[in-house]
Scaffold this active site. Structure first.
Site, mmCIF file in Angstrom:
data_model
loop_
_atom_site.group_PDB
_atom_site.id
_atom_site.type_symbol
_atom_site.label_atom_id
_atom_site.label_comp_id
_atom_site.label_asym_id
_atom_site.label_seq_id
_atom_site.Cartn_x
_atom_site.Cartn_y
_atom_site.Cartn_z
ATOM 1 N N SER A 199 0.870 -1.189 0.000
ATOM 2 C CA SER A 199 0.000 0.000 0.000
ATOM 3 C C SER A 199 0.895 1.224 0.000
ATOM 4 O O SER A 199 2.083 1.139 0.361
ATOM 5 C CB SER A 199 -0.846 -0.017 1.278
ATOM 6 N N TYR A 213 -2.158 -1.398 10.360
ATOM 7 C CA TYR A 213 -2.093 -1.483 8.897
ATOM 8 C C TYR A 213 -0.760 -0.922 8.379
ATOM 9 O O TYR A 213 -0.085 -1.544 7.550
ATOM 10 C CB TYR A 213 -3.280 -0.709 8.315
HETATM 11 P P1 NAD Z 1 -11.504 -6.242 -0.063
HETATM 12 O O1 NAD Z 1 -12.090 -6.151 1.308
HETATM 13 O O2 NAD Z 1 -12.328 -5.908 -1.253
HETATM 14 O O3 NAD Z 1 -10.862 -7.685 -0.303
HETATM 15 C C1 NAD Z 1 -10.180 -8.382 0.704
HETATM 16 C C2 NAD Z 1 -10.115 -9.846 0.324
HETATM 17 O O4 NAD Z 1 -9.439 -10.545 1.372
HETATM 18 C C3 NAD Z 1 -11.503 -10.496 0.204
HETATM 19 O O5 NAD Z 1 -11.483 -11.460 -0.814
HETATM 20 C C4 NAD Z 1 -11.687 -11.150 1.569
HETATM 21 O O6 NAD Z 1 -12.614 -12.236 1.558
HETATM 22 C C5 NAD Z 1 -10.267 -11.638 1.812
HETATM 23 N N1 NAD Z 1 -10.004 -11.954 3.205
HETATM 24 C C6 NAD Z 1 -10.316 -11.223 4.307
HETATM 25 N N2 NAD Z 1 -9.938 -11.878 5.410
HETATM 26 C C7 NAD Z 1 -9.372 -13.046 5.001
HETATM 27 C C8 NAD Z 1 -8.799 -14.162 5.676
HETATM 28 N N3 NAD Z 1 -8.717 -14.209 7.021
HETATM 29 N N4 NAD Z 1 -8.329 -15.197 4.938
HETATM 30 C C9 NAD Z 1 -8.419 -15.176 3.579
HETATM 31 N N5 NAD Z 1 -8.946 -14.148 2.892
HETATM 32 C C10 NAD Z 1 -9.422 -13.102 3.600
HETATM 33 O O7 NAD Z 1 -10.213 -5.292 0.022
HETATM 34 P P2 NAD Z 1 -9.241 -4.691 -1.117
HETATM 35 O O8 NAD Z 1 -9.335 -3.208 -1.023
HETATM 36 O O9 NAD Z 1 -9.425 -5.356 -2.418
HETATM 37 O O10 NAD Z 1 -7.835 -5.078 -0.471
HETATM 38 C C11 NAD Z 1 -6.970 -6.045 -1.042
HETATM 39 C C12 NAD Z 1 -5.549 -5.697 -0.635
HETATM 40 O O11 NAD Z 1 -5.192 -4.438 -1.176
HETATM 41 C C13 NAD Z 1 -5.350 -5.585 0.884
HETATM 42 O O12 NAD Z 1 -4.118 -6.162 1.251
HETATM 43 C C14 NAD Z 1 -5.323 -4.091 1.105
HETATM 44 O O13 NAD Z 1 -4.609 -3.747 2.244
HETATM 45 C C15 NAD Z 1 -4.645 -3.626 -0.169
HETATM 46 N N6 NAD Z 1 -4.853 -2.229 -0.500
HETATM 47 C C16 NAD Z 1 -6.107 -1.726 -0.714
HETATM 48 C C17 NAD Z 1 -6.248 -0.394 -1.051
HETATM 49 C C18 NAD Z 1 -7.584 0.228 -1.316
HETATM 50 O O14 NAD Z 1 -7.662 1.465 -1.442
HETATM 51 N N7 NAD Z 1 -8.653 -0.538 -1.449
HETATM 52 C C19 NAD Z 1 -5.114 0.437 -1.156
HETATM 53 C C20 NAD Z 1 -3.873 -0.118 -0.928
HETATM 54 C C21 NAD Z 1 -3.737 -1.438 -0.610
#
Ligand code: NAD
Length: 261
Positions: free
Chosen positions: A143, A156
């Site tokens: 991130s 985080y």
């Molecule tokens: P999201 O909530 O849409 O997806 C998260 C995924 O992780 C889902 O498929 C969920 O079922 C799965 N998950 C949650 N707990 C779990 C567990 N215990 N075991 C297995 N799977 C599990 O979130 P996202 O925004 O797509 O985030 C995905 C990644 O991207 C994360 O690591 C997040 O930190 C990172 N990220 C997101 C953003 C943003 O702005 N959305 C920015 C930077 C980084």
């Protein structure tokens, strides 16, 4: 299609960024192991649709990656069911926002376990196999918070900084084994993880999600728009390509200028 016939494991791929990455890898010919939570019927339909659209094998495993044993089993089952593990994308992640004095200890433990430790256990299990075949691509979804901090996100930010560090160490250790290890550092991507933050902000401030969306972007990103899961998927496919052979140990920003400031 460099990935034709290769096998990719994408953790947390039932939603958001992980789903965008899984789609992009499948579109490039990879057989994909999906993972994450959700309604079993919806997930089965999703896997069938992805497989049919791109003519690849798509399997699903419900492993809860908070548990190190489940992480190891997921990597092993990917090999058993799909025959290999060529691309590992550590993407599953969660968020919790509170100042340190109010931050629940169990939230700290959960975020470190999933956002950081799960990637370590997956790399530890996958690397010996990738080494033995002389090729592998590991992409850790970190991130902008892997590079800079924001208040309220202690677990985080710590986990994502740790993930960038672990990425660099892994890259050094496998530099001459045909394996690259990189971190992707997105800014804001409109997924359920961010939608929840917007709803919480609107509730706390007595405003609307639309107002908070504008504010959220303006606070951090010079470019006032979200990155799409598709763009991150395309970045992952590029990192798997021949052209990216010498990109390793890098935290790669895709963040609308967030960390350029
Ligand atoms: P999201 O909530 O849409 O997806 C998260 C995924 O992780 C889902 O498929 C969920 O079922 C799965 N998950 C949650 N707990 C779990 C567990 N215990 N075991 C297995 N799977 C599990 O979130 P996202 O925004 O797509 O985030 C995905 C990644 O991207 C994360 O690591 C997040 O930190 C990172 N990220 C997101 C953003 C943003 O702005 N959305 C920015 C930077 C980084």
């Amino acid at each position: 299609m460099v990935l034709a016939g290769k096998v990719a494991l994408v953790t947390g791929s039932t939603s958001g960024i992980g789903l965008g990455i899984a789609r992009a890898l499948a579109a490039d010919g990879a057989n994909v192991m999906m993972n994450g939570f959700g309604d079993p019927d919806d997930i089965a339909r999703l896997c069938d649709e992805l497989g049919a659209e791109f003519g690849v094998r798509v399997e699903y495993d419900a492993a809860d990656l908070m548990d190190p044993n489940e992480v190891r089993r997921l990597v092993d089952r990917t090999r058993e069911q799909l025959g290999s593990i060529d691309v590992l994308v550590n993407n599953a992640g969660i968020q919790h926002v509170d100042t340190i004095d109010a931050f629940p200890t169990e939230k700290w433990d959960a975020i470190i376990a999933l956002n950081l430790s799960a990637a370590f256990h997956a790399m530890k299990t996958a690397i010996p196999y990738m080494k033995s075949q002389g090729w592998g691509r590991i992409i850790n979804v970190a991130s902008a918070h892997g590079l800079v901090a924001s208040p309220g996100k202690v677990a985080y930010v710590a986990a994502k900084h740790g993930l960038v560090g672990a990425t660099k160490v892994a890259a050094l250790e496998v530099a001459n084994d045909g394996i690259t290890v990189n971190a992707i550092c997105p800014g804001w991507v409109l997924t359920p993880l961010v939608e929840k933050q917007l709803e919480d902000r609107a509730r706390q401030a007595g405003t609307s999600v639309d107002i908070e969306t504008e504010a959220l972007l303006a606070e951090k990103q010079p470019m006032l728009k979200f990155t799409s899961p598709e763009s991150i998927g395309a970045m992952v496919v590029f990192l798997c390509s021949e052209a990216a052979t010498t990109i390793t140990g890098s935290p790669l920003s895709i963040d609308g200028g967030w960390v350029a400031q």
